[in-house]
Each structure stands twice: as structure tokens, then as C-alpha cells.
Design a protein around this motif. Structure first.
Motif, PDB file in Angstrom:
ATOM      1  N   PRO A   1       0.777  -1.242   0.000  1.00 55.60           N
ATOM      2  CA  PRO A   1       0.000   0.000   0.000  1.00 55.60           C
ATOM      3  C   PRO A   1       0.815   1.302   0.000  1.00 55.60           C
ATOM      4  CG  PRO A   1      -0.896  -1.564   1.585  1.00 55.60           C
ATOM      5  CD  PRO A   1       0.443  -2.095   1.152  1.00 55.60           C
TER       6      PRO A   1
ATOM      7  N   ALA B   1       0.943   6.516  -1.857  1.00 53.69           N
ATOM      8  CA  ALA B   1       0.111   5.558  -1.138  1.00 53.69           C
ATOM      9  C   ALA B   1      -1.070   5.141  -2.004  1.00 53.69           C
ATOM     10  CB  ALA B   1      -0.399   6.163   0.176  1.00 53.69           C
TER      11      ALA B   1
ATOM     12  N   GLN C   1      -5.030   4.991   1.786  1.00 51.20           N
ATOM     13  CA  GLN C   1      -3.840   4.989   2.628  1.00 51.20           C
ATOM     14  C   GLN C   1      -3.229   6.391   2.669  1.00 51.20           C
ATOM     15  OE1 GLN C   1      -2.941   2.182   4.303  1.00 51.20           O
ATOM     16  NE2 GLN C   1      -4.734   1.188   3.368  1.00 51.20           N
TER      17      GLN C   1
ATOM     18  N   CYS D   1       6.113  -1.655   5.046  1.00 51.62           N
ATOM     19  CA  CYS D   1       5.196  -1.205   6.101  1.00 51.62           C
ATOM     20  C   CYS D   1       5.659  -1.713   7.459  1.00 51.62           C
ATOM     21  CB  CYS D   1       3.783  -1.722   5.843  1.00 51.62           C
ATOM     22  SG  CYS D   1       2.987  -1.002   4.404  1.00 51.62           S
TER      23      CYS D   1
ATOM     24  N   GLN E   1       2.050   1.094  11.287  1.00 50.19           N
ATOM     25  CA  GLN E   1       1.199   1.519  10.171  1.00 50.19           C
ATOM     26  C   GLN E   1       0.092   0.489   9.966  1.00 50.19           C
ATOM     27  OE1 GLN E   1       4.521   1.746   7.445  1.00 50.19           O
ATOM     28  NE2 GLN E   1       4.689   3.978   7.669  1.00 50.19           N
TER      29      GLN E   1
ATOM     30  N   CYS F   1      -1.829   0.022   6.734  1.00 52.30           N
ATOM     31  CA  CYS F   1      -1.041  -0.587   5.667  1.00 52.30           C
ATOM     32  C   CYS F   1      -1.054  -2.110   5.772  1.00 52.30           C
ATOM     33  CB  CYS F   1       0.387  -0.053   5.720  1.00 52.30           C
ATOM     34  SG  CYS F   1       1.474  -0.723   4.447  1.00 52.30           S
TER      35      CYS F   1
ATOM     36  N   ALA G   1      -4.429  -3.716   4.860  1.00 53.89           N
ATOM     37  CA  ALA G   1      -4.980  -3.387   3.545  1.00 53.89           C
ATOM     38  C   ALA G   1      -5.004  -4.613   2.645  1.00 53.89           C
ATOM     39  CB  ALA G   1      -4.150  -2.281   2.901  1.00 53.89           C
TER      40      ALA G   1
END
Length: 502
Positions: free
Chosen positions: A114, A179, A183, A320, A324, A327, A330
Motif C-alpha cells: 500500500p 500511497a 492509505q 510497512c 502503520q 497498511c 490493507a
């Protein structure tokens, strides 16, 4: 797949397996007589009245014609068999491919991010050439990013002189400025320049630009207070397979970490863990020699630059971190029944590696020009060949004909050197200190404006022409740099003319 390994001893390391590719290889050892002939062929010249034999072919039989356009770096090895050319073209298609975020209807191209720096390999290595520093606030740094790290208290690497660092805890190992939808990008690299005038013999003043780096628009809170930033411009891609095929023993033989010969040059080998082979190996690629093989380098770029999983980096979220959470939760492009359960499967990584290994080096230009020959003599006399070793001979490789037993002219010793405080990024990487950089190859450097549309050089593009690049040299190269400053203007012009012919 079975591999035939090249064995070498690296300093105090145990004997480590070394390979030149992901295909089954057969390396033919050199005989004593052959080694003696090679030593004669690669010895420095003392005759600057005419070109040396085969000098116009910097990659040996793999050399390609110097096209007069931006495609000069995008040709396959000149000696590539017809049976291999389809793999090169397929690798090129993957290299130029634009990836998309998941979920997507284009299942063969999803999984981007992401967080990421580019959507495809060629976004950074446009036309397989050199990236550039942003030229203003509206110029996004697609071909340049910041490495991030913090000091670490101890190292898990059993490698002599290893300097322990860790990724920045929130932002990871590099700053991703793009991103996927939904994101938040990590932030934006910011550069400010300070003028640094240098007066040359004869009174000419050259104004260098000294960069300073910071990060703006941080998306996940502040950086750790101990964060070290180091910029990286995407390097040119030509000749990588030939550099990989230089015998490790030949590279190690040039190392002189204690400057035993007293010439002021004390190159050291970079020794790094190979993700491909799971063992310490000679670091050949990256500005500080952080990658051992072309496959290692390619897989690391897929992961760090684009957030794509590969056999060597199977995590689908790239760089990531646990901080995060958006992320790591995702959608990703890994599907158990497709592409080996990866976003870049084994076959795709093989093809991209083959492509990167076989981008051809263009032939030299104007090698018999009087000014070029005089510039070459100055390059030798000033001691530039102490790091930029002109010639090597690659291994005999029975099943890799493109790189097999070629006399090549990359102008690099493949070693780490202290380049002084002016070029220091003050960020260690493995065995490399914050002042050390691996000698970059110079072949093709004169075609940078033609291929890349600019004339920026060095690891962060601070040099706007070749003379500025030379004037930034310090540390082990200080004497050579000072020699260039003291040259008459016509001699400096000839030196630059020689570099432009490479």
C-alpha cells in the motif's frame, strides 16, 4: 534448481557459496597460464598515443552499438543467442509494467503498495538510465528516495566490521511518498542547497551545490530522534551481469584496508547477507554494496520501492511497519492458487533478473581523438585508476554465454572507499561507514544526457556535470581531486572529454 557455486573466502568469514545467476551454471576454473595472460591483458597501460586493443568494446562481445537516441541503454547483450532473446523481451515487459493496488480486476498486475515510491521499475530507471533529484516543488521525486535507519545496539550478523543499524521504527527502511487509495503517504523528501564555490587554477570559479535533507508532511507522527537520512538516485542499469561475473577473488585481491602500499587508497569489500542464498557474500550492487546479486537487488526493489512480494521477500506489504496498521491490514495481491501465492512469482523474478543482467553496454565513442587520449593519460596520472580500475576479465560460464570470459572496461574496483566529509551521508550500511561508498562503474556515463535527459551525477544527483562530480571527491580521492583543480583549463577539458567518451 541446482546451482554450481563459486567458492571464496571473505576476510575472516568461513568459505561462502557465491553464484553468478539463478540458472544452473558451470564455472570453468582458470589455469595458471590463463591467469597469467589475464594479468597481462588487464595491466594498466603506459601508452597514451593510441587506443588500447579492444578498448572500443567496453563489454567485450556483449557490447552493443551506441544508438544516437534515448534507447542507447535498452538493448540486450550484443552476443545474446537468439534462444535467450524472448526471455529478455518478457523481462523488459515486466520491467516497464505499471502495477496497480488491490483489489483490482487486473489480477496479473495487482498488489502495489500500500505504500510505495514507484508503480513500475522504469518509473525510476527511465530508459534504463539514471534518475535525478527533484528540480522544484512540482517535480515529484519518483527516481529518488530517502533511506531511513537508526543506530542499533547489537548486530545479528556474523560479519566482520558490521555496523549495526535498524529500520526507523515507524517508517521502516525508506520513505515512501506515495500511497494506494485509502492509505496515507509517509511524507515528502525536502532538499535545500547551499552554494559552495571552488576556485580552479587559472581563476575559474565552479559553484557546487551542497544538499541538506529533511522530511515534510509526515503521515504517521514524528521520526525517531536518532533517524539517519540518506538519499538515493536510481542508478543506470547497463552491464550489471558482467559486474556480477567478475571473479570475487579478483575484486578481493585489490582490497587494501590498511593501505599497506602507502598510496592513500584503502578499498574494502562489502560483505552482505544474500537473501537469494542465505549466506554472507561479496556486495556488488547498490551505492554502498548492499546487495550481493542482481536477483537480490531486483527483489529488494520490488519489495521496498513498490511493496510487491517476491520469493525472496514474501511479505505482501513491503516496507510497512507494525505502527502503520492501515497498511498491514490493507488488501494485497497474493492469491494461493495464482503466481506461487506471491505478487511477483518465481518466473517473473527470473525474467526481470535476466533482463537486468543483460542490458548492454554501448560502444565507446571518439577513442582515438587526441583530446580523449590526453584526458585518459591525465586520468591515469592523477591516480583515478586507484579506485576506477579500468579492466577486468569475467569468469568462463558454460551456460551464461553473454557474460562468459569477456574483457570488460567498467572502470570500477567494486570496493568501498572513504570519500570524505563532503560526500558523507553519515549513515552506515552493513560494513560501509557513513563516509564510504562503493566505486561506481563509469561505462556509459558520457551518454547520461542523451539517455536520461539531464547531467546529474553522484548518489543524490547534486553534481550538475562531470566536473562538479569530480570536485566533490574527497577522502581517499582528495589528492586526485586536488590534482584536477590544479590542471590548466585545457587539460581539465580533455579529462572531461575522456569521461564523456566512456
Amino acid at each position: 534448481m541446482l546451482r554450481t557455486a563459486l567458492m571464496l573466502t571473505c576476510l575472516s568469514l568461513p568459505v561462502a557459496a557465491q553464484t553468478l545467476g539463478d540458472q544452473q551454471l558451470s564455472i570453468v576454473p582458470r589455469t595458471v597460464a590463463e591467469a597469467a595472460r589475464i594479468a597481462t591483458v588487464t595491466a594498466p597501460t603506459s601508452d597514451f598515443t593510441k587506443p588500447e586493443p579492444f578498448e572500443e568494446k567496453p563489454a567485450g562481445a556483449a557490447t552493443v552499438r551506441a544508438r544516437p537516441n534515448a534507447d542507447a541503454f535498452s538493448q540486450f547483450s550484443g552476443n545474446m543467442p537468439f534462444a535467450h532473446q524472448m526471455n529478455f523481451q518478457l523481462g523488459n515487459a515486466l520491467f516497464t509494467k505499471t502495477w496497480v493496488a488491490s483489489p483490482s480486476s487486473t489480477l496479473a498486475s495487482d498488489g502495489l503498495g500500500p505504500l510505495y515510491n514507484a508503480r513500475g521499475c522504469q518509473d525510476c530507471h527511465l530508459k534504463d538510465g539514471r534518475g535525478h533529484a527533484p528540480e522544484g516543488p512540482d517535480d515529484r521525486a519518483v527516481s529518488m528516495f530517502l533511506r531511513l535507519s537508526v543506530p542499533a545496539g547489537s548486530s545479528a550478523q556474523d560479519i566482520e566490521d558490521w555496523i549495526a543499524t535498524a529500520n526507523e521504527p515507524t517508517y521502516g527502511g525508506q520513505l515512501q511518498d506515495f500511497a494506494s487509495p485509502g492509505q496515507v503517504a509517509e511524507g515528502q523528501m525536502q532538499i535545500t542547497y547551499t552554494d559552495l564555490p571552488v576556485t580552479l587554477a587559472g581563476g575559474e570559479v565552479v559553484t557546487l551545490r551542497a544538499p541538506s535533507y529533511s522530511v515534510g508532511g509526515l503521515g504517521y507522527g514524528p521520526l525517531d530522534s536518532a533517524t539517519m537520512l540518506s538519499p538515493r538516485v536510481a542508478p543506470q542499469m547497463i552491464g550489471l551481469g558482467l559486474l556480477e561475473a567478475i571473479p570475487a577473488d579478483d575484486i578481493l585481491a585489490q582490497a587494501d584496508p590498511d593501505d599497506a602500499d602507502g598510496d592513500g587508497i584503502s578499498g574494502r569489500p562489502s560483505i552482505v547477507p544474500s537473501a537469494e542464498f542465505g549466506t554472507p557474500m561479496l556486495g556488488r550492487f547498490g551505492y554502498k554494496g548492499g546487495a550481493a546479486t542482481v536477483r537480490d537487488q531486483s527483489a529488494a526493489a520490488f519489495s521496498g520501492d513498490m511493496g510487491l512480494s517476491t520469493p525472496l521477500h514474501p511479505d505482501p506489504w513491503g516496507d510497512c511497519t507494525a505502527a502503520q496498521t492501515g497498511c498491514i491490514t490493507a488488501p494485497h495481491g497474493q492469491e494461493p492458487k495464482n503466481r506461487d501465492g506471491l505478487e511477483v512469482d518465481h518466473a517473473s523474478l527470473d525474467l526481470v533478473t535476466f533482463y537486468a543482467r543483460n542490458l548492454g553496454v554501448p560502444e565507446r565513442r571518439d577513442i582515438g581523438d587526441v583530446g580523449v587520449l590526453r584526458g585518459k593519460q591525465m586520468f591515469y596520472t592523477l591516480g583515478c585508476t586507484g579506485c576506477h580500475t579500468p579492466k577486468h576479465v569475467t569468469h568462463r560460464l558454460e551456460k551464461q554465454p553473454e557474460q562468459s570470459f569477456q574483457l570488460i572496461w567498467p572502470y570500477t574496483d567494486m570496493l568501498l572507499h572513504d570519500m570524505g566529509e563532503g560526500l558523507a551521508d553519515n549513515r552506515p550500511e552493513g560494513r560501509a561507514t557513513g563516509r564510504e561508498w562503493k566505486t561506481p562503474p563509469l561505462w556509459g556515463i558520457g551518454l547520461t544526457p542523451q539517455v536520461s535527459g539531464h547531467s546529474q551525477y553522484l548518489h543524490d544527483g547534486r553534481a550538475r556535470n562531470l566536473l562538479e562530480a569530480v570536485l566533490w571527491h574527497g577522502g581517499e580521492a582528495q589528492a586526485a581531486r586536488d590534482g584536477v583543480v590544479g590542471l590548466p583549463a585545457t587539460d581539465r577539458e580533455d579529462l572531461i572529454k575522456f569521461l564523456e567518451s566512456l
